[in-house]
Every structure is written in structure tokens, then in C-alpha cells.
Design a protein around this motif. Structure first.
Motif, short mmCIF file in Angstrom:
data_model
loop_
_atom_site.label_atom_id
_atom_site.label_comp_id
_atom_site.label_asym_id
_atom_site.label_seq_id
_atom_site.Cartn_x
_atom_site.Cartn_y
_atom_site.Cartn_z
N LEU A 142 0.86 -1.18 0.00
CA LEU A 142 0.00 0.00 0.00
C LEU A 142 0.90 1.23 0.00
N VAL A 143 0.52 2.22 -0.82
CA VAL A 143 1.16 3.53 -0.74
C VAL A 143 0.18 4.46 -0.05
N LEU A 144 0.61 5.03 1.05
CA LEU A 144 -0.22 5.92 1.86
C LEU A 144 0.42 7.30 1.88
N ILE A 145 -0.33 8.32 1.53
CA ILE A 145 0.19 9.69 1.53
C ILE A 145 -0.56 10.48 2.59
N ALA A 146 0.16 10.89 3.64
CA ALA A 146 -0.46 11.59 4.76
C ALA A 146 0.58 12.51 5.41
N PRO A 147 0.40 13.80 5.37
CA PRO A 147 -0.70 14.49 4.71
C PRO A 147 -0.51 14.55 3.20
N ALA A 148 -1.64 14.59 2.50
CA ALA A 148 -1.64 14.81 1.05
C ALA A 148 -2.06 16.25 0.82
N THR A 149 -1.14 17.08 0.40
CA THR A 149 -1.44 18.49 0.16
C THR A 149 -2.14 18.68 -1.18
N ALA A 150 -2.68 19.86 -1.38
CA ALA A 150 -3.30 20.19 -2.67
C ALA A 150 -2.28 20.04 -3.79
N ASN A 151 -1.03 20.37 -3.50
CA ASN A 151 0.02 20.30 -4.52
C ASN A 151 0.29 18.87 -4.97
#
Length: 411
Positions: free
Chosen positions: A85-94
Motif C-alpha cells: 500500500l502507498v499511503l500519503i499523509a498528509p496529502a497536500t493540494a500540490n
């Protein structure tokens, strides 16, 4: 055995003030048994340092796609291939914008574009950024690509604004990850071979080209039901009124606006359905006359004549053959009395009742507090929980009843 034992999770941390929460998230994922491989963007390193994540994960931390410590491998490809799993946290608007448009200009984005693993994003940003049409469109596109989202919370943000955009708490994100992996196990695909029809959201009944009648339904409950059915192996048809939610991946999505459009779509898909769950909040009445041009303001009061709209649920109850039909009763008083009456009048198999005035159970909230009632007279009150958890409890109950077992066996 730990819930994430042996799972390889690539955790991408992008550059927002919420990056500090990613340290606690790394620790909790590691304690749950996962091997966590952290990628920090250049902006993230303005808030947190690699050494923190190295100490918490006991793994190498990646910050630069041009640093290759092992000449035998290409780091971002190795990570992409390794990930469960790839988890992005935090995921910014950019970073959301980059991924939605296929931009790969750093270690994190190149890894995500190279992976075949599922991708989960936990957005965090200013409330106005979160609601910006460009961000909404980018999240919609990522959802269509199959990405999953952990919704941000509401409250006081670091910028001083109050609203939606706060990174979900580390415990919530870990819970979402554990749930994701549990859903992938074959034992949880208990709806395989079933076709589930779900309605969601509000309807809009036009008065003239400018105005319409609608309600406060957000569609969150119906979308959660559709996603739960999909994850448990069902073929899902989601018929949705207008909402701001990303279209769920992996379902047949039918957008509608009016009661009549929803009625036609439901009746078209009803014969092929095994389970019908009508969670949409449709208009009971609609304008008798739809004006071709904008109605102009006069000096006196305006009288708008309404007529009854088609009763979709009642017609489903009349036409059903072997389908298991579930309705919703969103009430403000005498909740169970009205729900039981609706269950009987509309020939339903089960009804989900809730008091929309109760805190944590209203339209638009991320949680719900419901009571399940069956045609056999059983009743089960659920505690406050996320709408996704309510959806899974609902399917547990439906499957129990379809197997002629008591509700108490499932809840």
C-alpha cells in the motif's frame, strides 16, 4: 498476530503543517506490525526531519530520487514494487494535483506513478483550498483511477480558519489501513456474485431555469454503502443525485438530478439486482409547473403549487421479486414509529432509522447513529460510528437475514 504483520507500507509525507502527525502515524503503523518506508518531499522537510522517521520506522528514509545508496537497484522502482500500500499523509493540494495529472518530479510522485499497489490519500489543507474546484476535480480524477481517501476532519485549522481540512488523526488513518487490508482477504468478499443497487444523495426539482427544490442530503451514507459493497465483492450500481463527493472507483455510476430520473434509473436496474438499498433523500413533492423562463419577483407573496413526486421505494416494494430491499427513514421525531410504518407500508425487508437532529447523525456528517429494523420485528440500535462502519454493519445484517439467521447473529 498484529493486524498489519508483514505489510509493506510506503508512507509519503508532503509539505503541510500536518506533517508532524505523520511521525505518530509512522509509529502506530510500525506498532501494528507494518514495515514503513517513509518518503519525505522537500517541502515536508521544512516541517519535519528524516531522522525522526528513521528512528520510528527503523527503516531508511527517502528524500531525493537522485540519491541511490544501493547501486544494484533504482530506489523509487524498488519501493514501488515492494509496496502493499502507498499511503500519503498528509496529502497536500500540490501533491494531489501532481498525481492527478501524472506529474512525476520527485521521489514521492515517481514512486506513486510507478507502483501497481493501491494508493490511499489523507488530504490536509486550508478549508478554502479543500473546497476549490481544481482540488475537487483532482480528487475526483484520482478516485476514478482507484485511489482511496481518508477524509479530513473539521475544526480549527492551523491557519486560523474553521472548517474541513484537518488531517485525520493517526488512529483514524491506521484504522482505515487495517480495514483496507482486511477487506482484501477473500473471507471478506461475502458479496461476491451479488449485484447491489444503491441510491444516494438528494434530488433537485426544477422551479424554473434558475431555481429548484432540494434537501440537505450529502450522499455520504450512500457512497459509503456502495464502496462497502464493492470491497466485499459485489457488482455495484450507484444511482446518485447531485453531490460534491468523488465518484467511487469500481462501481457503475449513474448520475441523475430529478426524482423522475432516479425513478427511471432504479426501475431499469431493479430486475437484475439482488440487494436494493435506497439511501437517497428524494423529494416527496415537485413543482406542478416548471417555468420555461426565470420567474420575476412581484409585489405580493408567491404561491408555488406542488404535486406528489413518484414514490420510488414504494414502487420497488411493489415490483420486487427475490430482491432484498432496504429503505432509510431520516426522521426528527417519533423515529421508530415512523420507521416501522414505512417498513410495512412500502413492503421492505429492512429499514435503517435515524434521528437527523441528533448530533453525529445528521445529513452531511461523517458519522451516523442508526437503528436497524426488520420485517420479522427485530430491532438493533448501533452506536455512533463512521458511515463506512455503518455500511459494513448493514451488510452484515442483510447477509444474516438473507441466510434466514437472526439479526443478533450478525451484530
Amino acid at each position: 498476530m498484529l493486524p498489519l504483520q508483514g505489510k509493506q507500507i510506503v508512507l509519503g509525507v508532503s509539505g503541510g503543517i500536518a506533517a508532524y502527525k505523520a511521525a505518530a502515524l509512522t509509529s502506530k503503523l510500525t506498532q501494528a506490525g507494518a514495515q514503513v518506508h517513509v518518503i519525505l518531499t522537500a517541502s515536508a522537510m521544512q516541517f519535519v526531519q528524516p531522522l525522526t522517521f528513521q528512528a520510528l520506522s527503523h527503516q531508511q528514509v527517502y528524500t531525493d530520487m537522485f540519491q541511490e545508496p544501493d547501486p544494484a537497484v533504482i530506489s523509487h522502482i524498488q519501493l514501488a514494487d515492494r509496496a502493499d500500500l502507498v499511503l500519503i499523509a498528509p496529502a497536500t493540494a500540490n501533491v494531489i494535483g501532481k498525481l492527478a495529472n501524472g506529474i512525476a518530479d520527485d521521489m514521492l510522485t515517481t514512486t506513486v506513478l510507478a507502483t501497481k499497489a493501491p494508493v490511499m490519500l489523507a488530504p490536509a489543507m486550508n478549508v478554502n483550498m479543500y473546497g476549490h474546484p481544481a482540488v475537487t476535480a483532482n480528487m475526483q480524477r484520482l478516485a476514478e483511477y482507484g485511489c482511496r481517501f481518508v477524509e479530513p476532519g473539521e475544526g480549527l485549522l492551523a491557519c486560523g480558519w474553521i472548517g474541513k481540512g484537518r488531517l485525520a488523526e493517526p488512529e483514524e488513518i491506521v484504522e482505515a489501513v487495517i480495514r483496507f487490508f482486511s477487506e482484501q482477504q477473500e473471507t471478506h468478499r461475502d458479496l461476491a456474485g451479488k449485484r447491489v443497487l444503491v441510491t444516494a444523495g438528494p434530488t433537485r426539482e426544477k422551479i424554473d431555469p434558475v431555481r429548484y427544490i432540494t434537501n440537505h442530503a450529502s450522499g455520504k451514507m450512500g457512497y459509503a454503502i456502495a464502496e462497502a459493497a464493492r470491497d466485499r465483492g459485489a457488482d455495484v450500481v450507484l444511482i446518485s443525485g447531485p453531490t460534491s463527493l468523488p465518484k467511487p472507483a469500481g462501481v457503475e455510476f449513474v448520475p441523475v438530478e430529478s426524482v423522475q430520473e432516479m425513478y427511471d434509473a432504479v426501475m431499469r436496474h431493479l430486475p437484475e439486482s439482488d440487494i436494493v438499498i435506497k439511501s437517497a433523500a428524494v423529494s416527496d413533492y415537485r413543482p406542478k409547473t416548471v417555468h420555461a423562463h426565470k420567474m420575476k419577483k412581484g409585489d405580493g407573496p408567491l404561491v408555488l403549487e406542488l404535486e406528489k413526486a413518484p414514490d420510488i421505494l414504494q414502487e420497488v416494494g411493489r415490483r420486487k421479486t427475490d430482491q432484498y430491499v432496504v429503505g432509510f427513514a431520516a426522521e426528527t421525531q417519533d423515529v421508530l414509529v415512523h420507521a416501522k410504518s414505512k417498513l410495512e407500508r412500502k413492503n421492505l425487508d429492512m429499514i435503517v432509522a435515524n434521528d437527523v437532529l441528533m448530533e453525529g447523525a445528521g445529513m452531511g456528517s461523517d458519522t451516523n447513529i442508526v437503528t436497524l429494523l426488520t420485517r420479522e420485528g427485530e430491532q438493533a440500535a448501533l452506536e455512533k460510528m463512521s458511515k463506512r462502519d455503518v455500511a459494513d454493519k448493514l451488510f452484515d445484517a442483510i447477509l444474516a437475514k438473507m441466510a434466514h439467521r437472526p439479526l443478533s447473529d450478525a451484530l
